[in-house]
Each structure stands twice: as C-alpha cells, then as structure tokens.
Enzyme design. Structure first.
Site, PDB file in Angstrom:
ATOM      1  CB  SER A  29      -0.927  -0.005   1.216  1.00  0.00           C
ATOM      2  OG  SER A  29      -1.800  -1.113   1.190  1.00  0.00           O
ATOM      3  NE  ARG A  33      -2.830   4.625  -0.160  1.00  0.00           N
ATOM      4  CZ  ARG A  33      -3.376   3.426  -0.321  1.00  0.00           C
ATOM      5  NH1 ARG A  33      -2.614   2.386  -0.637  1.00  0.00           N
ATOM      6  NH2 ARG A  33      -4.689   3.250  -0.186  1.00  0.00           N
ATOM      7  CD  GLU A 315      -5.074  -5.106   4.162  1.00  0.00           C
ATOM      8  OE1 GLU A 315      -3.944  -4.886   4.599  1.00  0.00           O
ATOM      9  OE2 GLU A 315      -5.631  -4.380   3.327  1.00  0.00           O
ATOM     10  NE  ARG A 387      -3.450  -9.796   1.844  1.00  0.00           N
ATOM     11  CZ  ARG A 387      -2.268  -9.302   2.178  1.00  0.00           C
ATOM     12  NH1 ARG A 387      -1.347 -10.089   2.700  1.00  0.00           N
ATOM     13  NH2 ARG A 387      -2.001  -8.017   1.994  1.00  0.00           N
ATOM     14  CE  LYS A 412      -3.273  -8.846  -5.227  1.00  0.00           C
ATOM     15  NZ  LYS A 412      -3.395  -8.051  -6.451  1.00  0.00           N
TER      16      LYS A 412
END
EC number: 2.5.1.19
Length: 431
Positions: A29, A33, A315, A387, A412
């Site tokens: 994340s 960003r 998540e 996940r 991933k």
C-alpha cells in the site's frame, strides 16, 4: 472452481511450537502510493525498502507508460516524474491499486491510455472511478467489454478540470484514494464526497491523506466523508516504506496455531496500516502480543473464537478465518460483505475451502460464521488470491495433508512466501 495447472503445494505441518524472527519487505500500500506520488511530483523521489512484488512492478510499469522513470538502485527505487507526453497500454494484472489509482493519473497524459488485466480483473468494479472521472471532465471509453469494468481506454488530453464529485465508495476505499492521489494536479483541485454505506478499510484513506501531506499537498478532511485537495505541486521525497503488516498475519498466526513464538522486526510504533490491528485481534483470540523496541512478539496458547467487525481490516479476514477454524469456540466475522468483490469472492471461497476440509463455515449477509470442527487433509484452492493461499498454509500447520493450489500467487505481495514459510518451520535446516 477449476484448479489451475500449477502443481499443488503440500502445506507443511508443524512438528512442534515455532520459534522464529521474521523480517518483512515493504508495504504494498505504501509502495504503490509512493510510486504514484513520485510520478506526479516536481522532482525525483527515492523510495527506500520498497516492496518488490508483482503488484508493485505492475505499478512501476504503468507509470513508465506515462513517461516516468523507475530505476532500481542499491538503496531503493529512484523515480523521475512522468512526462505524460504520450499514451500506451497498461497491464493491471489483478492489482486493485493499479486498476483504481492509474486512471486518475492517466487523464493527464497527452494520448490514449488503454488498461486491461488478468481475467478476474475484468469482474472487479470500476464504475465508480470511471463515472467520477467523467464528471470531472475526463473522456473514458469502457465499451470494449462490460461497461464499468476493464478493459477501458482513458483518452488523455494533458489536463483535467477537476472540481467536485460525489461517489459511493462503499465497495472499496481505493476509489477515494485513487482520486485523492492525483487531485492536486487537476486544474481546480478536487473535492470528493462519499454518499453511501460506510467505506471499508478507511485506514487506507488516512494513509493516502498522510502521504499527500508529507509531500506538501493541502488536504482538508475535517468534514465526515468529504476530502478537499487543493491544486498545487507534489514535492519529491526520500521516503522509507514501512514493513507490510498485513503480510505478517500468516507468520503471527503460526505462533498461535503451534503454541510457539514469532517475532516481527521493524514494527512501527504508529502507522495507518490496517495490519496493525492484528495486535488486538490476535490478543482477543488468545495470543499474547507485546510490542517493544520495534519488535512485535506474539506468543500462542489456546485459540479462542472471536466476534469481530473486520470492516476496516478486510484483508486480514482469510488468515483470521483460518485461525478461527482451529479455535475452541465459534467465531463471527462481520462487516466484510465488500470482500465479495476482491481478488476473488473471499467469503464464498473461504466457506468452500474450509468446509472442503471438514469445517463448518456459513456465509452471512456481511461475513462468516465459523464453528470449529476436526479438519482433514485435502486440496485448498487459492482462486489465484494471495490471501487465500496464505490461509491454506496456516491451516496446513495443524492439519496434515493440506495441499494449497497455486502457492505462487503469493508473489502478488510476498514473492518469498514459500521460502520464508519453510524457514519459519526450520524445514531447510531439518533437511
């Protein structure tokens, strides 16, 4: 489901309590960003300790299409801002951050930018981003496939008027973050209003706002469900990506499942990452969690069921569900209806795969009810979802004979997962 042609991975069963220290790579994340903001910046940026995984490499490749330079150096990734001189084709893979963050940036390109991805990416909702950008003055063509989904073409004109837009972001916080990240580069800036059910994973929006402010962008989020980004420059920045706390979940779960001890180094004392809530969740499920000097130590004992609203930490659900399936009492996981639109329908997938091993999991309107039962070996399908694969590995610690389909999908966000898992269990040393 139909299993992929990849070999089944025999999930190792723990021979006894684990005792290990784990160091995690950077947060996906934060890395993605930071890449977006660096490409939009006024000067080069350096991202130290970035996550090097499929999702982040897809983001770097997308920004190169827009004219940015992403160079790998010994101390991180150096990003030269995008030129936006032309368009091109972007592969989104199955990365929600690429799908939802790149179109608001692609509107600044001087040319057409075509976006597509993996097969399942074509069923992940995009209508909110598409409609919002059209309202703000963008020209987007999504007629090549099913409207509101990939593939789509952003017909960039080099600028976007911007202004105010109202959206329903109840399916994903990424819709808000994607718009905010690019908003300062729009001619009139950007105001986003959310109108709908509560937004999931709001800590990710807080992360976005914080990273914008670090780069000198003025953001007003004082009103509930409203974000105002003033037009202006985005400064280049030398930044360090925090460890990916969500990727800590299966390793910390191993301490609980085996009655052992796992330490994760580099755990931040303050963070916007939703994964930090693992400390509270695992404590409520019977673990002892202690954070001291940047090291989180989790010690396992009996596993208890939990009644938890995971709306902001969806998540974490697959690993929490796996732990709950091994608990001494039922669990109720709530507030996670939005997981039906993630990499796969995670609620249906978890119910099907745990039940396939002899479990008792029922879907509810907004979550899962899990009644622990003795489990047996079998195939645990991953649905090409990292996940889900991690959840299968956790169950395999306690259940002999679990075989996880396509463990490679963990690349991933954590390419080293299989080797890290083997090291956790000291399999290489034993061999």
């Amino acid at each position: 489901m139909t299993l992929s042609s990849t070999p089944l991975w025999p999930a190792p069963t723990a021979a006894g309590p684990v005792d290990a220290t784990v160091r995690l790579p950077g947060s996906k994340s934060v890395t993605n960003r930071a890449l977006i903001l660096a490409a939009l910046g006024t000067a080069p940026s350096l991202i130290r300790r970035p996550l090097d995984a499929r999702d982040t490499r897809l983001m770097a490749a997308a920004l190169r299409v827009l004219g940015a330079e992403v160079a790998e150096e010994a101390d991180g990734w150096r990003v030269t801002p995008a030129t936006f001189a032309s368009g091109g084709t972007v592969d989104c893979g199955l990365a929600g951050t690429v799908m939802r963050f790149v179109p608001p940036v692609a509107v600044l390109a001087d040319g057409d930018v075509h976006l597509d991805g993996d097969e399942h990416a074509r069923v992940r909702p995009m209508e909110v981003i598409i409609s919002a950008l059209k309202t703000l003055g963008a020209d987007i063509d999504d007629a090549d496939g099913q409207p509101g989904f990939l593939p789509l073409t952003v017909r960039g004109s080099g600028a976007l008027p911007g202004g105010k837009v109202t959206i329903d972001a109840s399916a994903s916080s990424q819709f808000v973050s994607g718009l905010l990240l690019a908003g300062a580069r729009y001619e009139r800036g950007l105001t986003v209003l959310h109108d709908g059910k509560p937004i999931p994973s709001t800590p990710h929006i807080q992360m976005t706002v914080g990273m914008l402010r670090e780069r000198g962008v003025e953001v007003d989020d004082t009103e509930p469900d409203t974000w105002r980004v003033l037009p202006g420059p985005i400064a280049g920045l030398d930044t360090v990506a925090e460890p990916d706390l969500s990727n800590a979940a299966p390793f910390l779960a191993a301490a609980m499942v085996t009655g052992g001890v796992v330490r994760v180094s580099g755990w931040p004392s303050a963070t916007a990452q939703p994964g930090d809530q693992l400390r509270d969740l695992l404590n409520r499920m019977g673990a002892r969690c202690e954070l001291a000097d940047g090291v989180l130590t989790v010690t396992g004992s009996a596993i208890h069921g939990i009644d938890a609203d995971l709306h902001d930490v969806g998540e974490l659900t697959p690993v929490i569900a796996a732990i709950a399936a091994l608990a001494d009492s039922p669990s109720h996981l709530r507030g996670i209806a939005h997981l039906r639109g993630h990499e796969t329908d995670r609620l249906a997938g978890l119910a099907a795969e745990i039940n396939g091993l002899g479990g008792d999991v029922t879907e509810t309107d907004d979550g899962l009810t899990i009644h622990p039962r003795p489990l047996h070996g079998g195939v645990f399908a991953s649905y090409d979802d990292h996940r889900m694969a991690q959840a299968g590995a956790v169950l395999g610690l306690a259940v002999p004979g679990v075989q996880v389909e396509n463990i490679a999908t963990t690349a991933k966000t954590l390419p080293e997962f299989p080797s890290m898992w083997a090291e956790l269990l000291e399999l290489e040393r034993a061999a």
